[in-house]
Motif scaffolding. Structure first.
Motif, mmCIF file in Angstrom:
data_model
loop_
_atom_site.group_PDB
_atom_site.id
_atom_site.type_symbol
_atom_site.label_atom_id
_atom_site.label_comp_id
_atom_site.label_asym_id
_atom_site.label_seq_id
_atom_site.Cartn_x
_atom_site.Cartn_y
_atom_site.Cartn_z
ATOM 1 N N GLY A 78 0.997 -1.274 -0.128
ATOM 2 C CA GLY A 78 -0.019 -0.027 -0.075
ATOM 3 C C GLY A 78 0.734 1.281 -0.040
ATOM 4 N N GLY A 79 0.047 2.365 0.166
ATOM 5 C CA GLY A 79 0.823 3.728 0.087
ATOM 6 C C GLY A 79 1.733 3.902 -1.014
ATOM 7 N N PHE A 80 1.387 3.790 -2.229
ATOM 8 C CA PHE A 80 2.013 4.057 -3.259
ATOM 9 C C PHE A 80 2.314 5.542 -3.257
ATOM 10 C CE2 PHE A 80 1.122 -0.138 -4.364
ATOM 11 C CZ PHE A 80 1.938 -0.614 -5.215
ATOM 12 N N SER A 81 3.724 5.970 -3.738
ATOM 13 C CA SER A 81 3.823 7.295 -3.689
ATOM 14 C C SER A 81 3.637 7.887 -5.270
ATOM 15 C CB SER A 81 5.294 7.460 -3.392
ATOM 16 O OG SER A 81 6.030 7.036 -4.600
ATOM 17 N N GLU A 82 3.369 8.998 -5.461
ATOM 18 C CA GLU A 82 3.196 9.783 -6.618
ATOM 19 C C GLU A 82 4.296 9.210 -7.692
ATOM 20 O OE1 GLU A 82 2.533 13.866 -6.659
ATOM 21 O OE2 GLU A 82 1.299 13.951 -5.069
ATOM 22 N N ALA A 94 10.286 -4.653 -10.929
ATOM 23 C CA ALA A 94 11.627 -4.557 -10.864
ATOM 24 C C ALA A 94 12.080 -3.122 -10.684
ATOM 25 C CB ALA A 94 12.228 -5.502 -11.988
ATOM 26 N N GLN A 95 11.357 -2.205 -11.219
ATOM 27 C CA GLN A 95 11.818 -0.787 -10.992
ATOM 28 C C GLN A 95 11.407 -0.175 -9.509
ATOM 29 O OE1 GLN A 95 13.729 0.939 -13.131
ATOM 30 N NE2 GLN A 95 14.240 -0.970 -13.717
ATOM 31 N N LEU A 96 10.631 -1.017 -8.724
ATOM 32 C CA LEU A 96 10.087 -0.248 -7.489
ATOM 33 C C LEU A 96 10.694 -1.286 -6.596
ATOM 34 C CD1 LEU A 96 6.558 0.498 -8.881
ATOM 35 C CD2 LEU A 96 8.229 2.120 -8.587
ATOM 36 N N PRO A 97 11.629 -1.027 -6.033
ATOM 37 C CA PRO A 97 12.208 -1.766 -4.578
ATOM 38 C C PRO A 97 11.085 -2.055 -3.605
ATOM 39 C CG PRO A 97 13.665 0.056 -5.304
ATOM 40 C CD PRO A 97 12.191 0.187 -5.981
ATOM 41 N N GLY A 98 10.824 -3.193 -3.261
ATOM 42 C CA GLY A 98 9.968 -3.624 -2.157
ATOM 43 C C GLY A 98 8.487 -3.680 -2.495
ATOM 44 N N ARG A 99 8.245 -3.620 -3.881
ATOM 45 C CA ARG A 99 6.978 -3.614 -4.586
ATOM 46 C C ARG A 99 7.181 -5.072 -5.163
ATOM 47 N NH1 ARG A 99 3.748 -0.541 -1.546
ATOM 48 N NH2 ARG A 99 4.444 1.608 -1.910
ATOM 49 N N THR A 100 5.923 -5.738 -5.310
ATOM 50 C CA THR A 100 5.573 -7.164 -5.776
ATOM 51 C C THR A 100 4.941 -6.955 -7.165
ATOM 52 O OG1 THR A 100 3.523 -7.846 -4.633
ATOM 53 C CG2 THR A 100 5.683 -8.270 -3.732
ATOM 54 N N ASP A 101 5.050 -7.710 -7.883
ATOM 55 C CA ASP A 101 4.179 -7.837 -9.178
ATOM 56 C C ASP A 101 2.705 -7.912 -8.873
ATOM 57 O OD1 ASP A 101 4.309 -10.077 -8.309
ATOM 58 O OD2 ASP A 101 4.887 -11.228 -10.457
ATOM 59 N N ASN A 102 2.309 -8.688 -7.949
ATOM 60 C CA ASN A 102 0.949 -8.942 -7.605
ATOM 61 C C ASN A 102 0.426 -7.663 -7.030
ATOM 62 O OD1 ASN A 102 -1.170 -10.823 -7.508
ATOM 63 N ND2 ASN A 102 -1.065 -11.083 -5.485
ATOM 64 N N ASP A 103 1.098 -6.664 -6.108
ATOM 65 C CA ASP A 103 0.807 -5.709 -5.663
ATOM 66 C C ASP A 103 0.426 -4.482 -6.602
ATOM 67 O OD1 ASP A 103 0.266 -4.905 -2.880
ATOM 68 O OD2 ASP A 103 2.105 -4.057 -2.656
ATOM 69 N N ILE A 104 1.377 -4.264 -7.564
ATOM 70 C CA ILE A 104 1.685 -3.510 -8.435
ATOM 71 C C ILE A 104 -0.016 -3.776 -9.314
ATOM 72 C CG2 ILE A 104 2.397 -2.578 -10.450
ATOM 73 C CD1 ILE A 104 5.098 -2.775 -8.962
ATOM 74 N N LYS A 105 0.118 -4.814 -9.781
ATOM 75 C CA LYS A 105 -1.230 -5.589 -10.745
ATOM 76 C C LYS A 105 -2.500 -5.032 -10.060
ATOM 77 C CE LYS A 105 -1.576 -9.886 -10.868
ATOM 78 N NZ LYS A 105 -1.337 -11.249 -11.197
#
Length: 299
Positions: free
Chosen positions: A69-73, A95-106
Motif C-alpha cells: 500500500g501507500g504508493f507514492s506519486e 523490478a523498478q520499484l524496490p519492495g513492491r511485488t508484481d501482484n501488488d502493482i497489478k
DNA sequence: AAATGGTCCAACCGCGCACTA
DNA sequence: GTAGTGCGCGGTTGGACCATT
C-alpha cells in the motif's frame, strides 16, 4: 494426456495462510533458502501447501523489505510510464520499484490507478460518469452539449515530433525492451518484431544498470494524444495501450500523415513503430505534463 | 439495522519458457 | 530432438470489508 499437476491437489491446503504457516515458511527459508526447488519445499517443512503457493507467499509477503500500500506519486508515475511502454508486464514494472511485488502493482493498477486516471476521461453517457464525479479532486472535462454519445472530446492532440526526438525515443524503447523484455518480449508486442534489437539471454539482460525511470524524464502530450485519439476509448485502458493491430486502430490522428500505413504489413509495421516512437515512450513523457493530464498531483 | 452493491486484495489457476535427462 | 519437470508470469476469482440505500 494433460500436464502433470505440480502437487497432489487433494492433500494441499488452500486459502489464506495462518501465522503458523507463515512462521514455518519464513523460518525455513531464512535458514536454508529455497533449495532451488519450491515443489519439494513444503514437504521438507511439513506444510500442506502447494510449492507454488509457498513461493507466492514468500515472494509477496514474507520476503524481507516488502512494502504494501501507500504508493507514492513517484511510484505512480513509474508504473504509468512503464505500463504505457510495455503493457502489463508486472514483474518488469515491479523490478523498478524496490519492495513492491508484481501482484501488488497489478492489484493497485487494476483497482485504483486505472480508475483514477481514466475514470474522468470516459465518454459521455457511460454509467461510469456519475461515479467518476465522486472521485474527489479529479477534473472532469465536459464536452459541448451537442456532442453525441460515442464521440470523444476534446479533439485529439497530435504530438509534434522532431526526427531527432523520434530517434531518441525509439532508442529508449529499444533499451527498455532489450533490458527487460528478455528473449520473448516480442510475444506481447508483435509490432516490435520490426525493431532491431539484438537477442540476448535473460541472464544478460538483467544487468546492474540504474533505474530506467528518471525523475527528469521529459514529457510531451503523448499521453493526451493516446488517450483522446483512441477509437476504442470506451474500453479499458489496457486495450488502449496494447500493441496489436486491432487495438492500435484509431490512433491515426496521433501520427503524422506520412506515418500512417495500414494497407500492407510493411506499412503497418512502419506505422506501428512510428506509433511506438511518437506516443508510447516513457522517455517522452514529462512529469509536469503527465501530472496535468492525469491530475496525478491530486491523487 | 438489514440488504445490497462496490471495492480491494490475497491467493489460485493455467500457460509458456527454460532447463535437463 | 524431445518429453518431463519446475519456475515465473499474467489473468482471474473468492471473500472480506466498506459505503450506500
Amino acid at each position: 494426456m494433460g500436464r502433470a499437476p505440480c502437487c497432489d491437489k487433494a492433500n494441499v491446503k488452500k486459502g489464506p495462510w495462518s501465522p503458523e504457516e507463515d512462521a514455518k515458511l519464513k523460518s525455513y527459508i531464512e535458514q536454508h533458502g529455497t533449495g532451488g526447488n519450491w515443489i519439494a519445499l513444503p514437504q521438507k517443512i511439513g506444510l500442506k501447501r502447494c510449492g507454488k503457493s509457498c513461493r507466492l507467499r514468500w515472494l509477496n509477503y514474507l520476503r524481507p523489505n516488502i512494502k504494501h500500500g501507500g504508493f507514492s506519486e513517484e511510484e505512480d508515475r513509474i508504473i504509468l510510464s512503464l505500463y504505457v511502454s510495455i503493457g502489463s508486464r508486472w514483474s518488469i514494472i515491479a523490478a523498478q520499484l524496490p519492495g513492491r511485488t508484481d501482484n501488488d502493482i497489478k492489484n493497485y493498477w487494476n483497482t485504483r490507478l486505472k480508475k483514477k486516471l481514466f475514470g474522468k476521461q470516459r465518454k459521455m453517457g457511460s454509467q461510469k460518469q456519475d461515479s467518476n464525479k465522486k472521485e474527489g479532486n479529479q477534473t472532469l472535462v465536459m464536452p459541448p452539449s451537442d456532442v453525441s454519445v460515442g464521440t470523444y472530446w476534446p479533439e485529439p492532440a497530435i504530438p509534434v515530433q522532431h526526427a531527432a526526438d523520434q530517434n531518441e525515443q525509439m532508442d529508449s524503447i529499444k533499451r527498455l525492451l532489450f533490458k527487460y523484455g528478455g528473449t520473448n518480449y516480442k510475444t506481447n508486442n508483435p509490432l516490435l518484431d520490426h525493431v532491431p534489437v539484438p537477442c540476448m539471454q535473460s541472464s544478460q539482460i538483467f544487468d546492474a544498470s540504474p533505474s530506467l525511470i528518471s525523475p527528469q524524464i521529459e514529457l510531451t502530450s503523448l499521453s493526451e494524444g493516446v488517450m483522446h485519439g483512441l477509437d476504442s476509448y470506451s474500453k479499458e485502458i489496457d486495450e488502449s495501450f496494447c500493441f496489436n493491430q486491432i487495438k492500435l486502430e484509431g490512433l491515426e490522428g496521433l501520427l503524422g500523415s506520412n506515418s500512417i500505413g495500414l494497407g500492407t504489413s510493411d506499412q503497418y509495421m512502419r506505422w506501428g513503430c512510428d506509433a511506438m516512437s511518437s506516443t508510447m515512450n516513457p522517455a517522452s513523457m514529462g512529469i509536469q505534463g503527465f501530472d496535468e493530464q492525469f491530475n496525478l498531483s491530486g491523487m
